[in-house]
Design a protein around this motif. Structure first.
Motif, PDB file in Angstrom:
ATOM      1  N   PHE A  22      33.035  66.787  47.602  1.00 41.87           N
ATOM      2  CA  PHE A  22      34.263  66.119  48.032  1.00 41.87           C
ATOM      3  C   PHE A  22      35.290  67.129  48.507  1.00 41.87           C
ATOM      4  CE2 PHE A  22      38.605  64.842  46.868  1.00 41.87           C
ATOM      5  CZ  PHE A  22      38.771  63.822  47.790  1.00 41.87           C
ATOM      6  N   LYS A  23      35.487  68.204  47.757  1.00 47.01           N
ATOM      7  CA  LYS A  23      36.498  69.187  48.134  1.00 47.01           C
ATOM      8  C   LYS A  23      36.202  69.828  49.479  1.00 47.01           C
ATOM      9  CE  LYS A  23      37.999  70.305  43.428  1.00 47.01           C
ATOM     10  NZ  LYS A  23      38.080  71.355  42.374  1.00 47.01           N
ATOM     11  N   SER A  24      34.927  69.903  49.838  1.00 44.59           N
ATOM     12  CA  SER A  24      34.567  70.488  51.130  1.00 44.59           C
ATOM     13  C   SER A  24      34.995  69.609  52.304  1.00 44.59           C
ATOM     14  CB  SER A  24      33.053  70.730  51.200  1.00 44.59           C
ATOM     15  OG  SER A  24      32.337  69.499  51.278  1.00 44.59           O
ATOM     16  N   THR A  25      35.260  68.331  52.049  1.00 40.26           N
ATOM     17  CA  THR A  25      35.690  67.426  53.129  1.00 40.26           C
ATOM     18  C   THR A  25      37.203  67.435  53.327  1.00 40.26           C
ATOM     19  OG1 THR A  25      35.999  65.470  51.693  1.00 40.26           O
ATOM     20  CG2 THR A  25      33.775  65.898  52.533  1.00 40.26           C
ATOM     21  N   LEU A  26      37.948  67.997  52.381  1.00 43.75           N
ATOM     22  CA  LEU A  26      39.399  68.027  52.491  1.00 43.75           C
ATOM     23  C   LEU A  26      39.844  69.086  53.488  1.00 43.75           C
ATOM     24  CD1 LEU A  26      40.354  67.806  48.700  1.00 43.75           C
ATOM     25  CD2 LEU A  26      40.425  65.952  50.375  1.00 43.75           C
ATOM     26  N   LYS A  27      40.781  68.735  54.332  1.00 37.15           N
ATOM     27  CA  LYS A  27      41.347  69.705  55.265  1.00 37.15           C
ATOM     28  C   LYS A  27      42.649  70.255  54.689  1.00 37.15           C
ATOM     29  CE  LYS A  27      39.326  68.075  59.566  1.00 37.15           C
ATOM     30  NZ  LYS A  27      39.576  67.790  60.995  1.00 37.15           N
ATOM     31  N   PRO A  28      42.915  71.539  54.900  1.00 36.68           N
ATOM     32  CA  PRO A  28      44.202  72.077  54.460  1.00 36.68           C
ATOM     33  C   PRO A  28      45.333  71.296  55.123  1.00 36.68           C
ATOM     34  CG  PRO A  28      42.714  73.852  55.103  1.00 36.68           C
ATOM     35  CD  PRO A  28      42.058  72.579  55.522  1.00 36.68           C
ATOM     36  N   PHE A  29      46.352  70.976  54.343  1.00 37.55           N
ATOM     37  CA  PHE A  29      47.457  70.195  54.892  1.00 37.55           C
ATOM     38  C   PHE A  29      48.361  71.081  55.740  1.00 37.55           C
ATOM     39  CE2 PHE A  29      51.831  68.646  54.721  1.00 37.55           C
ATOM     40  CZ  PHE A  29      51.658  67.396  55.286  1.00 37.55           C
ATOM     41  N   GLU A  30      48.578  70.640  56.977  1.00 42.04           N
ATOM     42  CA  GLU A  30      49.491  71.343  57.873  1.00 42.04           C
ATOM     43  C   GLU A  30      49.971  70.378  58.952  1.00 42.04           C
ATOM     44  OE1 GLU A  30      49.675  75.236  60.850  1.00 42.04           O
ATOM     45  OE2 GLU A  30      47.754  74.539  60.048  1.00 42.04           O
ATOM     46  N   ILE A  31      51.274  70.284  59.131  1.00 38.45           N
ATOM     47  CA  ILE A  31      51.832  69.508  60.227  1.00 38.45           C
ATOM     48  C   ILE A  31      51.789  70.381  61.469  1.00 38.45           C
ATOM     49  CG2 ILE A  31      53.860  68.324  61.130  1.00 38.45           C
ATOM     50  CD1 ILE A  31      52.637  66.887  58.762  1.00 38.45           C
ATOM     51  N   THR A  32      51.118  69.920  62.507  1.00 40.94           N
ATOM     52  CA  THR A  32      51.004  70.693  63.744  1.00 40.94           C
ATOM     53  C   THR A  32      51.995  70.164  64.775  1.00 40.94           C
ATOM     54  OG1 THR A  32      49.230  69.224  64.504  1.00 40.94           O
ATOM     55  CG2 THR A  32      48.589  71.237  63.357  1.00 40.94           C
ATOM     56  N   GLY A  33      52.641  71.063  65.474  1.00 44.86           N
ATOM     57  CA  GLY A  33      53.647  70.667  66.446  1.00 44.86           C
ATOM     58  C   GLY A  33      55.041  70.814  65.864  1.00 44.86           C
ATOM     59  N   GLU A  34      56.038  70.320  66.583  1.00 45.51           N
ATOM     60  CA  GLU A  34      57.430  70.463  66.185  1.00 45.51           C
ATOM     61  C   GLU A  34      57.769  69.484  65.068  1.00 45.51           C
ATOM     62  OE1 GLU A  34      61.902  70.315  68.200  1.00 45.51           O
ATOM     63  OE2 GLU A  34      60.104  70.272  69.453  1.00 45.51           O
ATOM     64  N   ASP A  35      57.945  70.007  63.887  1.00 45.47           N
ATOM     65  CA  ASP A  35      58.185  69.195  62.695  1.00 45.47           C
ATOM     66  C   ASP A  35      59.657  69.283  62.311  1.00 45.47           C
ATOM     67  OD1 ASP A  35      58.054  67.794  60.313  1.00 45.47           O
ATOM     68  OD2 ASP A  35      57.125  69.431  59.189  1.00 45.47           O
ATOM     69  N   ALA A  36      60.422  68.266  62.637  1.00 47.99           N
ATOM     70  CA  ALA A  36      61.857  68.263  62.358  1.00 47.99           C
ATOM     71  C   ALA A  36      62.125  67.690  60.975  1.00 47.99           C
ATOM     72  CB  ALA A  36      62.598  67.445  63.421  1.00 47.99           C
ATOM     73  N   ASP A  37      62.855  68.430  60.156  1.00 50.54           N
ATOM     74  CA  ASP A  37      63.200  67.959  58.824  1.00 50.54           C
ATOM     75  C   ASP A  37      64.225  66.828  58.934  1.00 50.54           C
ATOM     76  OD1 ASP A  37      63.281  67.714  56.119  1.00 50.54           O
ATOM     77  OD2 ASP A  37      64.352  69.589  55.741  1.00 50.54           O
ATOM     78  N   VAL A  38      64.075  65.840  58.075  1.00 47.23           N
ATOM     79  CA  VAL A  38      65.034  64.730  58.036  1.00 47.23           C
ATOM     80  C   VAL A  38      65.432  64.496  56.586  1.00 47.23           C
ATOM     81  CG1 VAL A  38      64.203  63.595  60.131  1.00 47.23           C
ATOM     82  CG2 VAL A  38      63.192  62.997  57.927  1.00 47.23           C
ATOM     83  N   LYS A  39      66.630  63.962  56.393  1.00 42.43           N
ATOM     84  CA  LYS A  39      67.168  63.754  55.054  1.00 42.43           C
ATOM     85  C   LYS A  39      66.460  62.639  54.320  1.00 42.43           C
ATOM     86  CE  LYS A  39      71.487  62.594  52.660  1.00 42.43           C
ATOM     87  NZ  LYS A  39      72.929  62.268  52.818  1.00 42.43           N
ATOM     88  N   GLU A  40      65.903  61.693  55.065  1.00 38.14           N
ATOM     89  CA  GLU A  40      65.371  60.488  54.427  1.00 38.14           C
ATOM     90  C   GLU A  40      64.226  59.916  55.257  1.00 38.14           C
ATOM     91  OE1 GLU A  40      68.135  57.575  52.407  1.00 38.14           O
ATOM     92  OE2 GLU A  40      67.668  56.456  54.239  1.00 38.14           O
ATOM     93  N   ALA A  41      63.179  59.491  54.594  1.00 36.16           N
ATOM     94  CA  ALA A  41      62.052  58.815  55.240  1.00 36.16           C
ATOM     95  C   ALA A  41      61.544  57.743  54.289  1.00 36.16           C
ATOM     96  CB  ALA A  41      60.937  59.802  55.576  1.00 36.16           C
ATOM     97  N   LEU A  42      61.672  56.479  54.698  1.00 34.06           N
ATOM     98  CA  LEU A  42      61.349  55.352  53.819  1.00 34.06           C
ATOM     99  C   LEU A  42      60.247  54.511  54.458  1.00 34.06           C
ATOM    100  CD1 LEU A  42      65.041  54.385  52.922  1.00 34.06           C
ATOM    101  CD2 LEU A  42      63.520  55.988  51.724  1.00 34.06           C
ATOM    102  N   LEU A  43      59.008  54.846  54.147  1.00 36.67           N
ATOM    103  CA  LEU A  43      57.867  54.195  54.785  1.00 36.67           C
ATOM    104  C   LEU A  43      57.723  52.741  54.383  1.00 36.67           C
ATOM    105  CD1 LEU A  43      57.193  57.294  55.124  1.00 36.67           C
ATOM    106  CD2 LEU A  43      54.787  56.594  55.160  1.00 36.67           C
ATOM    107  N   TYR A  44      58.203  52.369  53.201  1.00 37.17           N
ATOM    108  CA  TYR A  44      58.043  50.985  52.757  1.00 37.17           C
ATOM    109  C   TYR A  44      58.798  50.016  53.663  1.00 37.17           C
ATOM    110  CZ  TYR A  44      62.351  52.424  50.352  1.00 37.17           C
ATOM    111  OH  TYR A  44      63.588  52.948  50.051  1.00 37.17           O
TER     112      TYR A  44
END
Length: 323
Positions: A38-60
């Motif tokens: 299972f661990k071999s299928t996990l990809k290292p987490f990385e946001i690719t491209g321009e990642d702008a920080d925001v104060k709030e993100a409410l997916l619900y």
């Protein structure tokens, strides 16, 4: 004092059985070869491209808009918390694509997560009907099996008096048998697969995933609190939980905000109906949810916290969070 049952079943609280259930089984309880596969299928987490920080993100809020109704809370009747985590993930992945990315050709559909609950149990070596599953094997099922949308031939959710949704214990137990699913859904499920799963290492990575529209599941045998009704505190008031117990439980993380008093906090959506009380609503929180401090999230990330993407990796996305 709660008698802690780490791997599934109900909790015994002050000598009486409660209707709040657990069911997460950690990856460490799998055979070594299965863990490594299972661990071999996990990809290292990385946001690719321009990642702008925001104060709030409410997916619900995105999920509610896509569904057209108050989608949460849900109420598990057996040890199916891992399945309910998959429900939140797939509902959110769809919603972000439709609402924030303008994919008008898609129609939001309720994910029939009970299929994956059974398949995750089978993938984890749990055969027949029963309680509980592995967060790792559920992530594997979402990626390999796919999560089918509900149709009229499948059990339908029931809305309870407290406003929560449930499929009921009978349906949960019937579909927990991954060896013999009541209906063959493999062909249709294969069309709705998660492409990438990654383990998140700290609260900063959780925040990065959420602000780019990628939902997160959290699972822990460390975190928990004995008084389920979470009192509101702070200005603006929030139901901020404090660890006072230990649960073997999986939930979903569907938002964050920078609170003026508490700093970075995360919205945790549980699957115990309205057990945590009605939120103050200052952030439009759904029932059945509560907030968690970043320091607590960092500790849970030492166990099993996964991000999910329907892309190859995690491309940065511009999302209008003023919903």
């Amino acid at each position: 004092m709660i008698d802690y049952i780490k791997w599934g079943g109900r909790q015994n609280h002050n000598g009486s059985i409660n209707n709040w259930n657990f069911g997460w089984k950690p990856i460490d309880s799998l055979p070594e070869d299965q863990r490594q596969a299972f661990k071999s299928t996990l990809k290292p987490f990385e946001i690719t491209g321009e990642d702008a920080d925001v104060k709030e993100a409410l997916l619900y809020k995105v999920v509610n808009k896509a569904a057209g109704y108050e989608f949460f809370p849900w109420d598990q009747k057996t040890g199916s918390c891992v399945g309910h985590g998959a429900l939140a993930v797939m509902a959110t992945l769809q919603a972000v694509e439709i609402v924030t990315q303008g994919q008008t050709y898609e129609q939001w559909k309720l994910p029939f997560f009970l299929f994956n609950y059974g398949q995750s149990r089978k993938r984890g070596g749990l055969h027949g009907t029963g309680d509980g599953s592995f967060g790792s094997s559920m992530a594997e099922s979402c990626r390999i099996d796919g999560v089918p949308p509900i149709d009229s031939n499948l059990p339908q959710p029931i809305k309870q008096q407290d406003g929560s949704w449930t499929f009921g214990s009978d349906a949960e137990y019937k579909w927990s048998n991954g060896d013999k699913p009541p209906i063959d859904l493999f062909a249709v499920a294969n069309r709705f697969r998660v492409n990438t799963t990654s383990q998140l290492r700290n609260s900063n990575e959780v925040k990065a995933a959420l602000r780019n529209g990628y939902p997160v599941t959290i699972a822990s045998g460390w975190w928990g609190f004995s008084n389920l009704k979470v009192s509101a505190k702070g200005t603006p008031s929030v139901q901020l939980a404090t660890k006072s117990d230990s649960w073997g439980h999986q939930q979903s993380c569907l938002g964050y905000t920078e609170h003026p008093e508490f700093g970075l906090i995360f919205l945790i959506q549980n699957s115990w109906g309205n057990a945590h009380g009605t939120p103050p609503g200052n952030y439009g929180e759904p029932k059945g949810s509560y907030w968690m401090r970043a320091a607590d999230m960092d500790k849970i990330c030492k166990e099993e916290v996964f991000a999910f993407s329907n892309f190859d990796g995690y491309p940065a996305r511009k999302i209008d969070w003023t919903l």
